[in-house]
Design an enzyme around this catalytic site. Structure first.
Site, PDB file in Angstrom:
ATOM      1  N   ARG A  23      13.597 -60.870  43.323  1.00 42.13           N
ATOM      2  CA  ARG A  23      14.368 -62.118  43.237  1.00 42.13           C
ATOM      3  C   ARG A  23      15.343 -62.172  44.424  1.00 42.13           C
ATOM      4  NH1 ARG A  23      19.026 -60.827  38.718  1.00 42.13           N
ATOM      5  NH2 ARG A  23      19.707 -58.880  39.680  1.00 42.13           N
TER       6      ARG A  23
ATOM      7  N   VAL B  64      11.903 -53.277  36.738  1.00 39.91           N
ATOM      8  CA  VAL B  64      13.270 -53.816  36.789  1.00 39.91           C
ATOM      9  C   VAL B  64      14.102 -53.143  35.701  1.00 39.91           C
ATOM     10  CG1 VAL B  64      12.515 -56.035  37.724  1.00 39.91           C
ATOM     11  CG2 VAL B  64      12.750 -55.776  35.256  1.00 39.91           C
TER      12      VAL B  64
ATOM     13  N   ALA C  93      15.862 -52.131  32.427  1.00 42.79           N
ATOM     14  CA  ALA C  93      15.354 -52.351  31.071  1.00 42.79           C
ATOM     15  C   ALA C  93      16.223 -53.365  30.335  1.00 42.79           C
ATOM     16  CB  ALA C  93      15.336 -51.026  30.326  1.00 42.79           C
TER      17      ALA C  93
ATOM     18  N   ASN D  49      12.090 -48.110  31.996  1.00 39.24           N
ATOM     19  CA  ASN D  49      12.388 -47.363  30.769  1.00 39.24           C
ATOM     20  C   ASN D  49      12.722 -48.321  29.639  1.00 39.24           C
ATOM     21  OD1 ASN D  49      12.044 -44.740  31.587  1.00 39.24           O
ATOM     22  ND2 ASN D  49      14.146 -44.516  32.302  1.00 39.24           N
TER      23      ASN D  49
ATOM     24  N   SER E 192       7.957 -41.008  35.192  1.00 42.63           N
ATOM     25  CA  SER E 192       9.044 -40.035  35.389  1.00 42.63           C
ATOM     26  C   SER E 192       8.929 -39.333  36.732  1.00 42.63           C
ATOM     27  CB  SER E 192       9.015 -38.985  34.281  1.00 42.63           C
ATOM     28  OG  SER E 192       9.964 -37.981  34.583  1.00 42.63           O
TER      29      SER E 192
ATOM     30  N   LYS F  56       7.786 -41.513  26.787  1.00 40.79           N
ATOM     31  CA  LYS F  56       8.764 -41.405  27.894  1.00 40.79           C
ATOM     32  C   LYS F  56      10.180 -41.226  27.333  1.00 40.79           C
ATOM     33  CE  LYS F  56      10.632 -41.282  31.864  1.00 40.79           C
ATOM     34  NZ  LYS F  56      11.441 -42.243  32.502  1.00 40.79           N
TER      35      LYS F  56
ATOM     36  N   HIS G  39      10.451 -37.704  26.331  1.00 37.84           N
ATOM     37  CA  HIS G  39      10.547 -36.926  27.581  1.00 37.84           C
ATOM     38  C   HIS G  39      12.006 -36.892  28.043  1.00 37.84           C
ATOM     39  CE1 HIS G  39      11.018 -36.930  31.951  1.00 37.84           C
ATOM     40  NE2 HIS G  39       9.940 -36.156  32.032  1.00 37.84           N
ATOM     41  N   ASN G  40      12.638 -38.064  28.063  1.00 39.73           N
ATOM     42  CA  ASN G  40      14.028 -38.131  28.526  1.00 39.73           C
ATOM     43  C   ASN G  40      14.973 -37.416  27.559  1.00 39.73           C
ATOM     44  OD1 ASN G  40      12.852 -39.691  30.473  1.00 39.73           O
ATOM     45  ND2 ASN G  40      14.441 -41.244  30.456  1.00 39.73           N
TER      46      ASN G  40
ATOM     47  N   GLU H  15      14.708 -33.889  28.286  1.00 44.37           N
ATOM     48  CA  GLU H  15      15.431 -33.706  29.565  1.00 44.37           C
ATOM     49  C   GLU H  15      16.954 -33.596  29.322  1.00 44.37           C
ATOM     50  OE1 GLU H  15      14.278 -36.675  32.586  1.00 44.37           O
ATOM     51  OE2 GLU H  15      16.420 -37.042  32.825  1.00 44.37           O
TER      52      GLU H  15
ATOM     53  N   ARG I 234      24.765 -35.812  -5.279  1.00 50.09           N
ATOM     54  CA  ARG I 234      24.357 -37.216  -5.201  1.00 50.09           C
ATOM     55  C   ARG I 234      24.102 -37.774  -6.598  1.00 50.09           C
ATOM     56  NH1 ARG I 234      19.469 -38.117  -2.796  1.00 50.09           N
ATOM     57  NH2 ARG I 234      20.024 -40.218  -2.180  1.00 50.09           N
TER      58      ARG I 234
HETATM   59  P1  NDP Z   1      17.493 -50.341  40.387  1.00 47.51           P
HETATM   60  O1  NDP Z   1      18.813 -50.723  39.833  1.00 47.51           O
HETATM   61  O2  NDP Z   1      17.429 -49.587  41.646  1.00 47.51           O
HETATM   62  O3  NDP Z   1      16.582 -51.639  40.560  1.00 47.51           O
HETATM   63  C1  NDP Z   1      16.516 -52.611  39.556  1.00 47.51           C
HETATM   64  C2  NDP Z   1      15.563 -53.688  39.979  1.00 47.51           C
HETATM   65  O4  NDP Z   1      15.513 -54.657  38.926  1.00 47.51           O
HETATM   66  C3  NDP Z   1      15.999 -54.432  41.234  1.00 47.51           C
HETATM   67  O5  NDP Z   1      14.879 -54.788  41.980  1.00 47.51           O
HETATM   68  C4  NDP Z   1      16.688 -55.668  40.655  1.00 47.51           C
HETATM   69  O6  NDP Z   1      16.693 -56.763  41.521  1.00 47.51           O
HETATM   70  C5  NDP Z   1      15.770 -55.944  39.496  1.00 47.51           C
HETATM   71  N1  NDP Z   1      16.425 -56.779  38.488  1.00 47.51           N
HETATM   72  C6  NDP Z   1      17.495 -56.480  37.744  1.00 47.51           C
HETATM   73  N2  NDP Z   1      17.780 -57.499  36.917  1.00 47.51           N
HETATM   74  C7  NDP Z   1      16.864 -58.455  37.155  1.00 47.51           C
HETATM   75  C8  NDP Z   1      16.627 -59.747  36.617  1.00 47.51           C
HETATM   76  N3  NDP Z   1      17.385 -60.249  35.645  1.00 47.51           N
HETATM   77  N4  NDP Z   1      15.594 -60.467  37.111  1.00 47.51           N
HETATM   78  C9  NDP Z   1      14.807 -59.964  38.087  1.00 47.51           C
HETATM   79  N5  NDP Z   1      14.977 -58.746  38.627  1.00 47.51           N
HETATM   80  C10 NDP Z   1      15.997 -58.006  38.166  1.00 47.51           C
HETATM   81  O7  NDP Z   1      16.766 -49.564  39.193  1.00 47.51           O
HETATM   82  P2  NDP Z   1      15.639 -48.439  39.255  1.00 47.51           P
HETATM   83  O8  NDP Z   1      14.613 -48.796  40.250  1.00 47.51           O
HETATM   84  O9  NDP Z   1      16.295 -47.115  39.306  1.00 47.51           O
HETATM   85  O10 NDP Z   1      15.043 -48.576  37.785  1.00 47.51           O
HETATM   86  C11 NDP Z   1      14.085 -49.557  37.413  1.00 47.51           C
HETATM   87  C12 NDP Z   1      13.530 -49.159  36.052  1.00 47.51           C
HETATM   88  O11 NDP Z   1      12.937 -47.849  36.169  1.00 47.51           O
HETATM   89  C13 NDP Z   1      14.602 -49.029  34.964  1.00 47.51           C
HETATM   90  O12 NDP Z   1      14.047 -49.404  33.736  1.00 47.51           O
HETATM   91  C14 NDP Z   1      14.903 -47.537  34.949  1.00 47.51           C
HETATM   92  O13 NDP Z   1      15.415 -47.092  33.727  1.00 47.51           O
HETATM   93  C15 NDP Z   1      13.510 -46.961  35.219  1.00 47.51           C
HETATM   94  N6  NDP Z   1      13.477 -45.608  35.767  1.00 47.51           N
HETATM   95  C16 NDP Z   1      14.384 -45.215  36.725  1.00 47.51           C
HETATM   96  C17 NDP Z   1      14.328 -43.921  37.222  1.00 47.51           C
HETATM   97  C18 NDP Z   1      15.275 -43.461  38.285  1.00 47.51           C
HETATM   98  O14 NDP Z   1      15.322 -42.237  38.539  1.00 47.51           O
HETATM   99  N7  NDP Z   1      16.018 -44.340  38.937  1.00 47.51           N
HETATM  100  C19 NDP Z   1      13.320 -42.957  36.736  1.00 47.51           C
HETATM  101  C20 NDP Z   1      12.371 -43.517  35.809  1.00 47.51           C
HETATM  102  C21 NDP Z   1      12.472 -44.794  35.336  1.00 47.51           C
HETATM  103  P3  NDP Z   1      17.971 -57.012  42.499  1.00 47.51           P
HETATM  104  O15 NDP Z   1      17.820 -56.006  43.572  1.00 47.51           O
HETATM  105  O16 NDP Z   1      17.776 -58.395  42.941  1.00 47.51           O
HETATM  106  O17 NDP Z   1      19.195 -56.798  41.673  1.00 47.51           O
END
Ligand code: NDP
Length: 623
Positions: free
Chosen positions: A191, A236, A238, A264, A290, A345, A348-349, A352, A600
């Site tokens: 976005r 994106v 969660a 996640n 992961s 997952k 898993h967490n 962890e 109880r």
């Molecule tokens: P980031 O915060 O780095 O990235 C989040 C992404 O989601 C960005 O591209 C952001 O866009 C987008 N986003 C957020 N809100 C919206 C919205 N309302 N509409 C459209 N796009 C949106 O997070 P991560 O990459 O670290 O994590 C992404 C997912 O992966 C999460 O669910 C996280 O829990 C999971 N995860 C993360 C790990 C990690 O080590 N970081 C490991 C395993 C899973 P914008 O840049 O425009 O804000």
């Protein structure tokens, strides 16, 4: 479908365009033929065209393209140097529009132009074109050094992206690059939020020449760029963001298109989204990933859940980008239907969380009980790794302990307040709601919560001076055994939860396969996990394995000694303690729950069962 073969003069647009049109059996048009005479004359005289000259030409081309797409489609050769021009060309085009940019070095372009005969374009204009051209993020870019046949084949093979990815955050960026490295043609979308307008462009600009990724800031164009039925990964944050992305995608999707949520997400949300989207004919899969940023980039552990037939569509992608186990098999396996991938997952967490806390407790015991400094603790942990108790978390702990900034240990400067994002507490909530115990995991979540009360802890520390002994008599070797036992119990608890949840929901999750895909790529990979992958092939659970039983019994006295010494020395070790309490309880046929049942029934007439009463429930008048 309309193909626009674009690039500066001399890049071979017409040659390639004609060949491509022949192969596709659709008409070819040369954009230059649509120039008004005035433009042609200007170019012939060596005068570059300005944007005012180009506008009617581009509008005329666009009008024709709208007609071509109603018929068989077409290939158009057109320089399309700037985004403004491309916007006019693409205006109102409904079907897929494939942009192909032919790119080459200035020397090669010059050489080709000089070799041309009878062409009205002056080679002197090349410089001006090279200065003007802005390559789009969303095009297929092909090197003109390849032969025309190779270029055409490349265009034919890659005209639609095999997979789309939404969310160029930490994980999304890494996954997209990982897929591109493995040769998949990927379309990405992010976005455009205020202050983040260039996310897609910056990502595309930083690509290696061999990585075929097309970047979009328009969702309909992103979806149009994908092979049908579309396979779209969303990565994106969660929660609400997932629903927002799904809602904004839906208008552009067709029946059979697939959304794969690789973030996640909570497994129950995934179950619900699967059902809701199915009603609209859209497939949905929840997939755990992961390994953090590095894992996503170079090989994560992947836990896909959803419809097994639909999974086959993305299986080759997931298997290729995943980490590999010791036998070079992908650390990716189909987990089960609905939200099972996200459930696994989540556990898993949870594992962890507890593993991290166990290591933190071991560090604290060595520091405060055994008076070891950071280097000595790191050395000790290294001997654990060498003796076969290695894990990714232990390895990074050694590096953390040794890390210095400006001559002092960084770890000693870090505030002792642990953060958390959700999956750990989701596991605890699940435990409380489902009746499936997750003792070590819940305790680890609460240990973080207590750590977060830093100010209150400081206040209470000055209020109380609790008596304790300084004589810590357990050894580092005994601590190693204690940690091993706590780790085995923690894994037993996690795998038992998967087993029970799977049984209740008919997911049919294979525990041994789950352990196998956790042997590499993920945060809880360890030597123990490799053993569990084998043991769980024949054993009902972790503690039921004869191999584990032998080690548990070997380490039992050490755990008790470490914990009793820690208690006497006032060193908190909540998760190691919980692992012992769980072990004592789970291996004890009689627990004092008879008294609880009596209480109880006494105050609430809740009834009880008798040891000699079968399934019958009794109530007594206790007064
Ligand atoms: P980031 O915060 O780095 O990235 C989040 C992404 O989601 C960005 O591209 C952001 O866009 C987008 N986003 C957020 N809100 C919206 C919205 N309302 N509409 C459209 N796009 C949106 O997070 P991560 O990459 O670290 O994590 C992404 C997912 O992966 C999460 O669910 C996280 O829990 C999971 N995860 C993360 C790990 C990690 O080590 N970081 C490991 C395993 C899973 P914008 O840049 O425009 O804000």
């Amino acid at each position: 479908m309309i193909f626009i073969v674009a690039g500066v003069s001399g890049s071979g647009k017409s040659t390639i365009g004609i060949k491509l049109a022949e192969k596709l059996k659709i008409p070819f048009y040369d954009g230059d033929d649509f120039h008004p005479e005035a433009n042609k004359a200007k170019m012939k005289s060596g005068t570059p065209l300005n944007d005012e000259d180009r506008k009617p030409w581009l509008e005329n081309l666009n009008k024709n393209m709208r007609e071509w797409e109603q018929k068989k489609g077409a290939v158009l050769a057109c320089s399309a140097l700037k985004e403004d021009y491309r916007e006019i060309l693409a205006n109102g085009i409904r079907g897929p529009l494939v942009w192909v940019f032919l790119k080459g070095t200035k020397e090669l372009l010059q050489e080709r132009m000089e070799a041309r005969k009878g062409h009205f374009f002056s080679p002197a204009l090349l410089d001006s074109q090279l200065q003007t051209i802005v390559y789009p993020t969303y095009s297929l870019t092909v090197d003109i050094a390849l032969s025309p046949d190779q270029i055409v084949n490349k265009i034919m093979e890659n005209s639609s992206s095999e997979i789309g990815l939404i969310g160029l955050g930490v994980m999304g960026r890494s996954l997209a690059l990982n897929m591109a490295d493995k040769g998949f043609v990927v379309s990405v979308y992010n976005r455009v939020a205020p202050g983040e307008e260039t996310i897609v462009k910056d990502f595309i600009d930083a690509l290696e020449p061999n990585q075929q990724v097309r970047g979009y800031t328009s969702l309909p164009d992103f979806v149009k760029s994908l092979k049908k039925p579309a396979n779209i990964i969303i990565m994106v944050s969660a929660g609400k963001a997932v629903d927002q992305v799904i809602e904004s995608l839906k208008p552009y999707l067709a029946s059979g298109d697939l959304i794969i949520d690789c973030g996640n997400s909570h497994f129950e949300d995934t179950g619900l989204r699967t059902k809701t989207l199915a009603e609209a004919g859209i497939e949905f899969m929840g997939t755990g990933v992961s390994g953090g940023e590095k894992g996503a980039r170079f090989g994560p552990s992947i836990m896909p859940g959803g419809n097994p037939t639909i999974y086959k569509r993305v299986q080759p992608v997931f298997e290729q980008i995943s980490a590999k186990d010791e036998d070079k098999n992908p650390c990716c396996t189909y987990i089960g239907p609905e939200g099972s991938g996200h459930f696994v997952k989540m556990i898993h967490n949870g594992i962890e969380y507890a593993e991290m806390q166990i290591l933190a407790e071991a560090y604290f015991v060595m520091k405060n009980g055994l008076a070891m400094n950071n280097e000595q603790i790191a050395d000790e942990f290294e001997t654990w790794i060498e003796s076969g108790q290695g894990s990714y978390l232990l390895e990074i702990t050694v590096s953390i302990l040794r890390k210095k900034e400006k001559g002092t240990y960084l770890l000693d400067a870090i505030l002792d307040k642990a953060g958390q994002k959700g999956t750990g507490s989701w596991s605890s909530e699940f435990a409380f709601r489902s009746g499936i115990p997750l003792n070590t995991i819940s305790e680890a979540v609460q240990a973080r919560q207590v750590s977060a009360l830093k100010n209150y802890r400081t206040k209470m520390g000055s209020l109380y001076s609790l008596s304790g002994e300084s004589n810590f008599s357990a050894t580092a070797k005994e601590l190693q055994q204690a940690v091993y036992l706590a780790t085995m119990v923690n894994h037993h608890i996690g795998f038992s939860a998967i087993k029970e949840a799977s049984k209740e929901r008919d997911w049919n999750v294979d525990l041994s396969e789950t352990a196998r895909i956790w042997t590499n790529g993920c945060i809880i990979r360890s030597e123990l996990m490799k053993k569990l992958a084998l043991e769980l092939q024949n054993s009902e659970g972790v503690l039921e394995s004869a191999w584990i039983k032998e080690r548990v019994e070997d380490s039992f006295e050490s755990l008790k000694k470490v914990l009793s010494n820690s208690i006497l020395s006032n060193i908190p070790t909540p998760v190691m303690n919980t692992s012992l309490q769980y072990l004592l309880s789970i291996t004890n046929e009689r627990l004092p729950a008879n008294l609880i049942q009596a209480q109880r029934d006494y105050f609430g007439a809740h009834t009880y069962q008798r040891l000699d009463g079968g399934d019958e429930f009794f109530h007594s008048n206790w007064e």
